[in-house]
Motif scaffolding. Structure first.
Motif, PDB file in Angstrom:
ATOM      1  N   HIS A  20       0.845  -1.448   0.051  1.00 37.46           N
ATOM      2  CA  HIS A  20      -0.013   0.122   0.093  1.00 37.46           C
ATOM      3  C   HIS A  20       0.916   1.332  -0.161  1.00 37.46           C
ATOM      4  N   SER A  21       0.049   2.547  -0.359  1.00 39.40           N
ATOM      5  CA  SER A  21       0.925   3.346  -0.511  1.00 39.40           C
ATOM      6  C   SER A  21       1.346   4.440   0.625  1.00 39.40           C
ATOM      7  N   TYR A  28      -2.779   2.710  11.928  1.00 37.74           N
ATOM      8  CA  TYR A  28      -2.855   2.463  10.510  1.00 37.74           C
ATOM      9  C   TYR A  28      -3.213   0.970  10.223  1.00 37.74           C
ATOM     10  N   HIS A  68      -6.832  -1.049   3.725  1.00 38.69           N
ATOM     11  CA  HIS A  68      -8.383  -0.789   3.621  1.00 38.69           C
ATOM     12  C   HIS A  68      -8.789  -2.189   3.747  1.00 38.69           C
ATOM     13  N   MET A 109     -15.013   9.622   6.881  1.00 39.08           N
ATOM     14  CA  MET A 109     -15.328   8.416   7.895  1.00 39.08           C
ATOM     15  C   MET A 109     -16.826   8.055   7.792  1.00 39.08           C
TER      16      MET A 109
END
Ligand code: FAD
Ligand code: SF4
Length: 497
Positions: free
Chosen positions: A250-251, A346, A349, A386
């Motif tokens: 992921h970025s 973190y 997704h 959100m």
């Protein structure tokens, strides 16, 4: 006299529209904002660090007076003390908008998103369902991204999602995600750390060296490193969950994007250029571009269109379980992902949607509690992102305006897409008995409790047919295991609607 530009912590754009003609620039660090429940220590750090770096740059530029109000009792009070007229960019949160309006600030359109709320509303006008895929295709045409010579989608397909769901069991042994780019902390970070220790000692989550970009130069370095090292593998492993690999491919760009130090179109163009120069598979470039040009812009537009305040289509009222704040539940998937959030602020997704969101959905947690927790417990949290993601997508609180069916899944899904189940004391294939996976029991209990609501939804026809084939004694055993699972999380038994 010239105006005072008010720069909020999530609008650190170097081309901030309120700076034009400003005599002073005001940055307010509000104490009550820092002391909200469940706010992650690293979230507070990246916001303050980003604000202070921007203030220092402006001060060094010498063209404008820079005023920083640290540990302010509120956002409103420093505004009231400003001598001149106030100008701000249209805020990303309704609460900040109300404060600025009360202070008499002139709001100018923000350039932080590619699609303004008005443009999104115009697109949504007259549509029964707001399908992200329709919006995304229009965005590709509008910005001329990944189109072939005839204006069609590059490679003949708009969406390569089906190729981007490879399970971790397919991952070659020797495939190791490269370490993501990491910033060098400086004196500003050291000062932020001291101030947080002094003024907000009770923040949730662990303090740790800063991992995310908070200035345009850092964002540029993070983007380059992602494009060169991680984007090639981003597509196929986008949905995979691997313990010990929190970032996978992921970025880590949501922080600089949400702070306003990375232009979303720059990220999109960089991925497209990398594909066109031949180094990146189309499925990876398209998958990444869809997240930014599609999903990110879509949820921002959907937020301002609908807000979702108080939406609770499934009548879910349980409070946030202690497991989301670090109490051990014994469910390996949940404990591992929450530990990661506490450590790093973190989770990627699919961990957010299919482990955290799915657990909250199946246990019937109140969407507002879920929204508050997600908005504060992550380094990249924000109200606009959100409500649609947590309340709409994960908890189905909007009754299906964003998704065609609830994102509900049992242990089989987690088992296929992760390596969590191997290290868990429960069996993902079992749904009854003490060894049964809690998510598997909760999944069938959820379908059972909401069978009337879900009846008529074509995409739920198969699970409803399977439910009908479960014999009554087994269904009772599933319900009993689901109640135990809720008790393991400290959630009271759910009642049928
Ligand atoms: C329940 C839930 C909560 C979430 N909370 C947040 C949040 O607080 N802040 C946040 O920015 N995103 C949130 N997301 C969206 C997404 O999960 C994160 O943007 C992403 O995981 C951030 O990590 P990354 O930068 O490595 O993303 P990558 O996987 O590398 O994706 C690239 C970029 O696409 C954008 N993106 C992808 N999906 C979405 C989406 N659904 N909504 C908005 N942007 C998206 C992000 O800007 C992200 O940086 C949430 C999703 C869910 C389901
Ligand atoms: S068995 Fe169930 S609870 Fe355990 S890790 Fe797998 S899905 Fe999670």
């Amino acid at each position: 006299m010239g105006h005072t530009a008010v720069v909020l912590g999530d609008q650190l754009l170097r081309g901030h529209p309120a700076l034009d003609g400003a005599e002073r620039v005001l940055f307010v660090e509000s104490l009550p904002m820092l002391r909200r429940r469940w706010l992650h220590r690293q979230r507070a750090h990246v916001v303050l660090s980003g604000m202070r770096h921007f203030a220092a740059e402006l001060r060094a530029g010498g063209n404008v007076e820079v005023v920083e109000r640290r540990a302010a009792p509120s956002l409103a009070s420093p505004l009231a003390e400003e001598p001149g007229p106030l100008v701000a960019a249209s805020p990303n949160a309704p609460g900040a908008r109300a404060v600025l309006e009360r202070a008499g600030a002139r709001l100018v359109p923000s350039t932080q998103f590619l699609t303004s709320p008005d443009a999104f509303a115009a697109w949504a006008e007259g549509r029964r369902r707001l399908k992200m895929e329709d919006f995304y295709r229009e965005q590709r045409r509008r910005f001329g991204v990944l189109l072939d010579a005839d204006g069609g989608p590059e490679g003949g397909q708009w969406n390569y999602d089906p190729e981007n769901r490879r399970p971790p069991r397919d991952m070659p042994e020797d495939l190791r995600p490269p370490e993501p780019w990491c910033p060098q902390e400086d004196d500003i970070d050291a000062e932020v750390r001291c101030d947080l220790d002094a003024h907000a000692p009770d923040l949730w989550g662990r303090d740790a060296p800063r991992r995310f970009a908070v200035t345009p130069d850092e964002a540029d370095a993070a983007l380059r490193s992602f494009i060169d090292d991680r984007l090639p593998q981003f597509g196929p492993w986008q949905d995979a969950m691997v313990p010990g690999e929190p970032w996978l491919f992921h970025s880590l760009l949501s922080v600089p994007l949400n702070l306003g130090v990375l232009d979303p179109l720059d990220a999109v163009r960089a991925a497209e250029a990398a594909y066109r120069s031949g180094g990146i598979p189309l499925q990876s470039a398209e998958g990444f571009i869809r997240q930014i040009l599609g999903w990110r812009e879509y949820v921002h537009g959907a937020f301002w269109l609908r807000h979702l305040d108080g939406a609770n289509a499934l009548d879910a009222h349980a409070p946030l379980p202690g497991a989301f704040l670090g109490e051990q539940s014994g469910w390996n998937c949940l404990d591992s992902v929450v530990d990661g959030v506490r450590e790093r602020g973190y989770a990627h997704h699919i961990e957010r949607l299919m482990v955290l969101g799915n657990t909250l959905l199946l246990t019937g947690v109140d969407p507002q509690d879920a929204v508050d927790w997600f908005a504060r417990a992550f380094v990249d949290g924000a109200p606009w992102v959100m409500a649609p993601n947590a309340a709409g997508m994960a908890l189905y609180a909007d009754g299906g305006q964003m998704t065609t069916k609830p994102y509900a899944a049992g242990g089989n899904y987690v088992n296929r897409m992760s390596r969590f189940c191997g290290g868990c004391r429960y069996d993902p294939k079992e749904r009854t008995g003490p060894e049964a996976c809690p998510l598997s029991a909760l999944y069938w209990d959820f379908i059972d409790r909401h069978r009337e609501r879900l009846d008529g939804n074509r995409r739920m026809a198969m699970p409803l047919r399977s439910l009908a084939k479960i014999d009554p004694a087994e269904l009772d055993a599933i319900r009993a295991r689901a109640n135990d699972a809720r008790a393991e999380l400290g959630v009271r038994p759910a009642s049928s609607p």
